[in-house]
Design a protein around this motif. Structure first.
Motif, PDB file in Angstrom:
ATOM      1  N   ALA A   1       0.801  -1.224   0.000  1.00  0.00           N
ATOM      2  CA  ALA A   1       0.000   0.000   0.000  1.00  0.00           C
ATOM      3  C   ALA A   1       0.836   1.277   0.000  1.00  0.00           C
ATOM      4  O   ALA A   1       0.282   2.381  -0.033  1.00  0.00           O
ATOM      5  CB  ALA A   1      -0.958   0.000   1.192  1.00  0.00           C
ATOM      6  N   HIS A   2       2.146   1.128   0.051  1.00  0.00           N
ATOM      7  CA  HIS A   2       2.994   2.333   0.005  1.00  0.00           C
ATOM      8  C   HIS A   2       4.400   1.964  -0.442  1.00  0.00           C
ATOM      9  O   HIS A   2       5.175   1.412   0.332  1.00  0.00           O
ATOM     10  CB  HIS A   2       3.039   3.000   1.391  1.00  0.00           C
ATOM     11  CG  HIS A   2       3.808   4.292   1.408  1.00  0.00           C
ATOM     12  ND1 HIS A   2       3.249   5.482   1.825  1.00  0.00           N
ATOM     13  CD2 HIS A   2       5.084   4.587   1.058  1.00  0.00           C
ATOM     14  CE1 HIS A   2       4.152   6.446   1.739  1.00  0.00           C
ATOM     15  NE2 HIS A   2       5.280   5.927   1.267  1.00  0.00           N
ATOM     16  N   GLY A   3       4.703   2.268  -1.682  1.00  0.00           N
ATOM     17  CA  GLY A   3       6.057   2.043  -2.187  1.00  0.00           C
ATOM     18  C   GLY A   3       6.395   3.100  -3.215  1.00  0.00           C
ATOM     19  O   GLY A   3       5.563   3.971  -3.525  1.00  0.00           O
ATOM     20  N   HIS A   4       7.611   3.039  -3.714  1.00  0.00           N
ATOM     21  CA  HIS A   4       8.083   4.015  -4.692  1.00  0.00           C
ATOM     22  C   HIS A   4       8.760   3.245  -5.819  1.00  0.00           C
ATOM     23  O   HIS A   4       9.928   2.868  -5.706  1.00  0.00           O
ATOM     24  CB  HIS A   4       9.043   4.999  -4.030  1.00  0.00           C
ATOM     25  CG  HIS A   4       8.439   5.722  -2.861  1.00  0.00           C
ATOM     26  ND1 HIS A   4       7.698   6.866  -3.010  1.00  0.00           N
ATOM     27  CD2 HIS A   4       8.406   5.436  -1.543  1.00  0.00           C
ATOM     28  CE1 HIS A   4       7.257   7.271  -1.817  1.00  0.00           C
ATOM     29  NE2 HIS A   4       7.674   6.409  -0.909  1.00  0.00           N
ATOM     30  N   VAL A   5       7.998   3.007  -6.878  1.00  0.00           N
ATOM     31  CA  VAL A   5       8.452   2.093  -7.923  1.00  0.00           C
ATOM     32  C   VAL A   5       9.672   2.638  -8.670  1.00  0.00           C
ATOM     33  O   VAL A   5      10.668   1.931  -8.846  1.00  0.00           O
ATOM     34  CB  VAL A   5       7.304   1.781  -8.906  1.00  0.00           C
ATOM     35  CG1 VAL A   5       7.786   0.882 -10.031  1.00  0.00           C
ATOM     36  CG2 VAL A   5       6.135   1.126  -8.161  1.00  0.00           C
TER      37      VAL A   5
ATOM     38  N   VAL B   1      -3.707  11.833  -4.006  1.00  0.00           N
ATOM     39  CA  VAL B   1      -2.573  12.749  -3.924  1.00  0.00           C
ATOM     40  C   VAL B   1      -1.816  12.467  -2.636  1.00  0.00           C
ATOM     41  O   VAL B   1      -2.415  12.227  -1.592  1.00  0.00           O
ATOM     42  CB  VAL B   1      -3.004  14.233  -3.997  1.00  0.00           C
ATOM     43  CG1 VAL B   1      -3.946  14.614  -2.856  1.00  0.00           C
ATOM     44  CG2 VAL B   1      -1.791  15.154  -3.991  1.00  0.00           C
ATOM     45  N   LYS B   2      -0.503  12.463  -2.759  1.00  0.00           N
ATOM     46  CA  LYS B   2       0.354  12.231  -1.599  1.00  0.00           C
ATOM     47  C   LYS B   2       0.894  13.568  -1.116  1.00  0.00           C
ATOM     48  O   LYS B   2       1.498  14.321  -1.877  1.00  0.00           O
ATOM     49  CB  LYS B   2       1.517  11.327  -2.032  1.00  0.00           C
ATOM     50  CG  LYS B   2       2.739  11.344  -1.135  1.00  0.00           C
ATOM     51  CD  LYS B   2       2.620  10.380   0.008  1.00  0.00           C
ATOM     52  CE  LYS B   2       3.854  10.376   0.899  1.00  0.00           C
ATOM     53  NZ  LYS B   2       5.073   9.993   0.210  1.00  0.00           N
ATOM     54  N   LEU B   3       0.663  13.854   0.174  1.00  0.00           N
ATOM     55  CA  LEU B   3       1.188  15.075   0.779  1.00  0.00           C
ATOM     56  C   LEU B   3       2.164  14.705   1.888  1.00  0.00           C
ATOM     57  O   LEU B   3       2.176  13.566   2.354  1.00  0.00           O
ATOM     58  CB  LEU B   3       0.040  15.913   1.367  1.00  0.00           C
ATOM     59  CG  LEU B   3      -1.087  16.295   0.398  1.00  0.00           C
ATOM     60  CD1 LEU B   3      -2.195  17.030   1.162  1.00  0.00           C
ATOM     61  CD2 LEU B   3      -0.544  17.170  -0.724  1.00  0.00           C
TER      62      LEU B   3
ATOM     63  N   GLU C   1      -0.217   8.163   5.780  1.00  0.00           N
ATOM     64  CA  GLU C   1       0.900   7.295   5.421  1.00  0.00           C
ATOM     65  C   GLU C   1       1.883   7.264   6.599  1.00  0.00           C
ATOM     66  O   GLU C   1       2.325   8.303   7.071  1.00  0.00           O
ATOM     67  CB  GLU C   1       1.585   7.818   4.160  1.00  0.00           C
ATOM     68  CG  GLU C   1       0.650   7.926   2.955  1.00  0.00           C
ATOM     69  CD  GLU C   1      -0.096   6.627   2.644  1.00  0.00           C
ATOM     70  OE1 GLU C   1       0.573   5.591   2.482  1.00  0.00           O
ATOM     71  OE2 GLU C   1      -1.351   6.650   2.585  1.00  0.00           O
ATOM     72  N   HIS C   2       2.156   6.106   7.077  1.00  0.00           N
ATOM     73  CA  HIS C   2       3.055   5.791   8.208  1.00  0.00           C
ATOM     74  C   HIS C   2       2.336   5.845   9.562  1.00  0.00           C
ATOM     75  O   HIS C   2       2.446   4.920  10.324  1.00  0.00           O
ATOM     76  CB  HIS C   2       4.331   6.640   8.223  1.00  0.00           C
ATOM     77  CG  HIS C   2       4.973   6.764   6.873  1.00  0.00           C
ATOM     78  ND1 HIS C   2       5.231   5.656   6.099  1.00  0.00           N
ATOM     79  CD2 HIS C   2       5.350   7.849   6.134  1.00  0.00           C
ATOM     80  CE1 HIS C   2       5.767   6.050   4.933  1.00  0.00           C
ATOM     81  NE2 HIS C   2       5.841   7.375   4.933  1.00  0.00           N
ATOM     82  N   ALA C   3       1.633   6.960   9.851  1.00  0.00           N
ATOM     83  CA  ALA C   3       0.942   7.089  11.146  1.00  0.00           C
ATOM     84  C   ALA C   3       1.833   6.526  12.257  1.00  0.00           C
ATOM     85  O   ALA C   3       1.393   5.733  13.080  1.00  0.00           O
ATOM     86  CB  ALA C   3      -0.408   6.362  11.110  1.00  0.00           C
TER      87      ALA C   3
ATOM     88  N   SER D   1       5.523  -1.337   2.584  1.00  0.00           N
ATOM     89  CA  SER D   1       6.934  -1.399   2.960  1.00  0.00           C
ATOM     90  C   SER D   1       7.640  -0.052   2.877  1.00  0.00           C
ATOM     91  O   SER D   1       8.673   0.144   3.488  1.00  0.00           O
ATOM     92  CB  SER D   1       7.668  -2.361   2.029  1.00  0.00           C
ATOM     93  OG  SER D   1       7.693  -1.808   0.714  1.00  0.00           O
ATOM     94  N   ASP D   2       7.082   0.876   2.079  1.00  0.00           N
ATOM     95  CA  ASP D   2       7.797   2.107   1.759  1.00  0.00           C
ATOM     96  C   ASP D   2       9.084   1.815   0.977  1.00  0.00           C
ATOM     97  O   ASP D   2      10.066   2.533   1.123  1.00  0.00           O
ATOM     98  CB  ASP D   2       8.106   2.915   3.025  1.00  0.00           C
ATOM     99  CG  ASP D   2       8.330   4.395   2.731  1.00  0.00           C
ATOM    100  OD1 ASP D   2       8.119   4.823   1.576  1.00  0.00           O
ATOM    101  OD2 ASP D   2       8.725   5.130   3.659  1.00  0.00           O
ATOM    102  N   PHE D   3       9.070   0.727   0.170  1.00  0.00           N
ATOM    103  CA  PHE D   3      10.280   0.466  -0.603  1.00  0.00           C
ATOM    104  C   PHE D   3      10.607   1.670  -1.465  1.00  0.00           C
ATOM    105  O   PHE D   3       9.692   2.380  -1.855  1.00  0.00           O
ATOM    106  CB  PHE D   3      10.132  -0.812  -1.455  1.00  0.00           C
ATOM    107  CG  PHE D   3       9.122  -0.743  -2.581  1.00  0.00           C
ATOM    108  CD1 PHE D   3       9.373  -0.023  -3.758  1.00  0.00           C
ATOM    109  CD2 PHE D   3       7.914  -1.416  -2.474  1.00  0.00           C
ATOM    110  CE1 PHE D   3       8.451   0.018  -4.796  1.00  0.00           C
ATOM    111  CE2 PHE D   3       6.982  -1.380  -3.516  1.00  0.00           C
ATOM    112  CZ  PHE D   3       7.252  -0.652  -4.666  1.00  0.00           C
TER     113      PHE D   3
HETATM  114 ZN   LIG Z   1       7.200   6.766   1.147  1.00  0.00          ZN
END
Ligand SMILES: [Zn+2]
Length: 552
Positions: free
Chosen positions: A86-90, A301-303, A384-386, A447-449
């Motif tokens: 649910a949260h990564g950076h391809v 949108v990601k802030l 995101e993260h919380a 994972s926030d990869f």
């Molecule tokens: Zn991230």
């Protein structure tokens, strides 16, 4: 003509155009199929056609129902729904593979050694790297430009920290920065570390990193596309069939779109626009985006509310326990955040805001509460993260219907030093998966990869054990926050799907849904939690097609 016959006729027509292959039913048998659907009885076979699941049952039942179906026997294997991060950076994951890897280096010397070796293979231009973490080095001190200058007197060097919230430059790179870095000024939302004489040491935190990045030549489109492809290939290898890409520029969206058009996306990507940018403006103007092939969407949108804990950029309500007078940084003013959030709401765009510190999280909750109104839960906004919540704020996510998009491996990576940063009291509201879940909040896991490994098995393992790979600390770090294997799996499947408005399509295995699944050698719900990191991904399937097979 009935709807299904019409559809069948269309499909046959399309396939005839595409080539000789005919739509056929496939029945796949395995030892166990975990559908993750509450009302689905235990199954040992799954049937699909045209990428959509028809039914689950036993191989005998399904063969009888679909005579002539293609049969695949997975033997002793277990099938689970395709995993969704649910949260990564391809692109970053792909670019990382094109850069020096400094992750896990246990000393400055080792980091320099790796860098030197990498640079030998790439003899020109900037030397880029990523993943260093001074917390793993003796002394835990930030490195300096001088450490790099000896090896690289002329070539600019720019190395991002493991959390992506600090960069380390050499003198040649700093010389290319447009603005004079000396003096005592600081950029908004960032920090340039300086020595006693006011000279920059080479470390740039949060928004200050832009000063150096802006001096780099822009990568060309082919490079971005290559990075996306490398990133997706490595995701499907690890059993991921979907990822929420947390911060995609309009240019990257174009690159994705071209890949989707060309049928070169092996997985689903739920893209979030990168802040208050051209991408968000585009969504507001043209409407939220969904590619007809079903593999690409942008409707979020990601802030950023604040920075990260490792570099003490996370915004805290009180001082850092290990740095008196520092409470971290808010990256958006409350006014600016309210403004963007209201615009996104009015455009029908989901808001997903990075928040690490308790002050950062409170700002997001306050802003969301003011913007959402009574039916706000339907908009599925996310934090995101919380990561660190003031205990009184914990129940607010459930009350507002805000999704906690959390990364189990952050807890097990941060646990050696997190308590130094925030002390024994505040740490009780940190990485509080169990308390959040029990309060009624939905946990979408990721994972926030490439900040952490792209491998979701490590996330499942961390969620269930709260230990490092050696099993330490024994019993787990703040073990009251552990999840069960089922809950962790749900966070990486159905709840992640829900966070991307896709629970009717993916996230579980049931009739009508996409045939996205993973074949594992072991049963993740039957083995001990400390074996989850060693599950064997035999194959990964998207729309009923294998996009990865082990050993191929
Ligand atoms: Zn991230």
């Amino acid at each position: 003509m009935g709807r299904s016959r019409l559809r069948a006729a269309l499909v046959v027509g399309l396939l005839a155009l595409a080539g000789p292959a005919l739509a056929e039913v496939t029945v796949l048998g395995a030892k166990r199929i975990h559908s993750m659907e509450a009302d689905q009885p235990p199954a040992t076979a799954i049937a699909w056609e045209d990428g959509r699941i028809l039914a689950l049952g036993t191989p005998e039942e399904l063969q009888a129902r679909y005579p002539g179906a293609r049969l695949l026997d997975m033997g002793d294997a277990t099938v689970i729904p395709g995993l969704i991060d649910a949260h990564g950076h391809v692109a970053s994951l792909g670019f990382e593979q094109m850069q020096a890897r400094l992750a896990g280096a246990s000393s400055l010397e080792e980091a320099l050694r790796r860098l030197e070796e990498f640079a030998r293979g790439q003899p020109e231009g900037w030397v880029l790297g990523r993943g260093w973490d001074q917390n793993l080095w003796p002394g835990q001190e930030f490195p300096t430009a001088a450490d790099l200058d000896a090896l690289f007197p002329d070539r600019p060097v720019w190395l991002r920290r493991v959390d992506g919230h600090a960069g380390w430059a050499n003198s040649a790179a700093m010389a290319l920065v447009e603005r004079d870095l000396s003096g005592d000024w600081q950029p908004d939302g960032g920090r340039i570390l300086r020595d006693d004489q006011g000279r920059p040491t080479g470390i740039f935190v949060d928004a200050a990193m832009d000063l150096v990045s802006a001096a780099m030549p822009a990568g060309d489109a082919a490079l971005s596309t290559r990075a996306l492809e490398l990133g997706m290939a490595s995701a499907v290898e690890h059993g991921l069939t979907g990822v929420h890409d947390a911060g995609v520029s309009l240019r990257q969206l174009e690159a994705y779109r071209a890949l989707a058009d060309a049928g070169r996306m092996p997985m689903r990507v739920y893209a979030m626009a990168d802040g208050d940018s051209a991408a968000l403006a585009h969504l507001c103007e043209a409407g939220v985006y969904a590619h007809p092939g079903g593999r690409l969407q942008m409707r979020a949108v990601k802030l950023f509310s604040d920075g990260a804990l490792g570099s003490r950029g996370a915004a805290l309500l009180e001082d850092y326990s290990d740095e008196h007078g520092n409470r971290g940084l808010l990256l958006l003013t409350p006014e600016k955040m309210s403004d963007v959030v209201a615009r996104a709401r009015d455009c029908g765009v989901q808001v997903a805001t990075h928040a690490i510190g308790d002050r950062g999280n409170r700002l997001v909750l306050d802003t969301y509460e003011a913007a959402l109104g009574p039916d706000g839960a339907a908009l599925r906004w996310r934090i995101e993260h919380a990561q660190i919540l003031e205990p009184g704020d914990l129940p607010r996510l459930a009350e507002l219907g805000v999704i906690a998009s959390m990364q189990p491996t952050h807890a097990t990576s941060d646990m050696p030093w997190a308590e130094d940063r925030i002390g024994p009291e505040r740490v009780l509201g940190a990485y509080a998966w169990r308390r959040l879940r029990d309060s009624g909040a939905r946990l979408a896991l990721g994972s926030d990869f490439p900040v952490e490994s792209v491998d979701p098995r490590l996330g499942l393992y961390s969620a269930v054990t709260r230990t490092d790979r050696e099993g330490l600390p024994e019993g787990g770090w703040h073990p009251q926050e552990k999840l069960t294997a089922f809950e962790a799996l749900r966070g990486f499947t159905l709840d992640a799907a829900w966070a991307g408005f896709a629970e009717d399509e993916v996230g579980s295995l049931g009739p009508g849904k996409r045939a996205d699944f993973v074949v594992l050698a072991e049963d993740p719900l039957a083995i001990d939690g400390d074996g989850l990191d060693e599950l064997t991904v035999l194959s990964t399937w998207v729309d009923g097609e294998a996009v990865y097979r082990r050993g191929e």
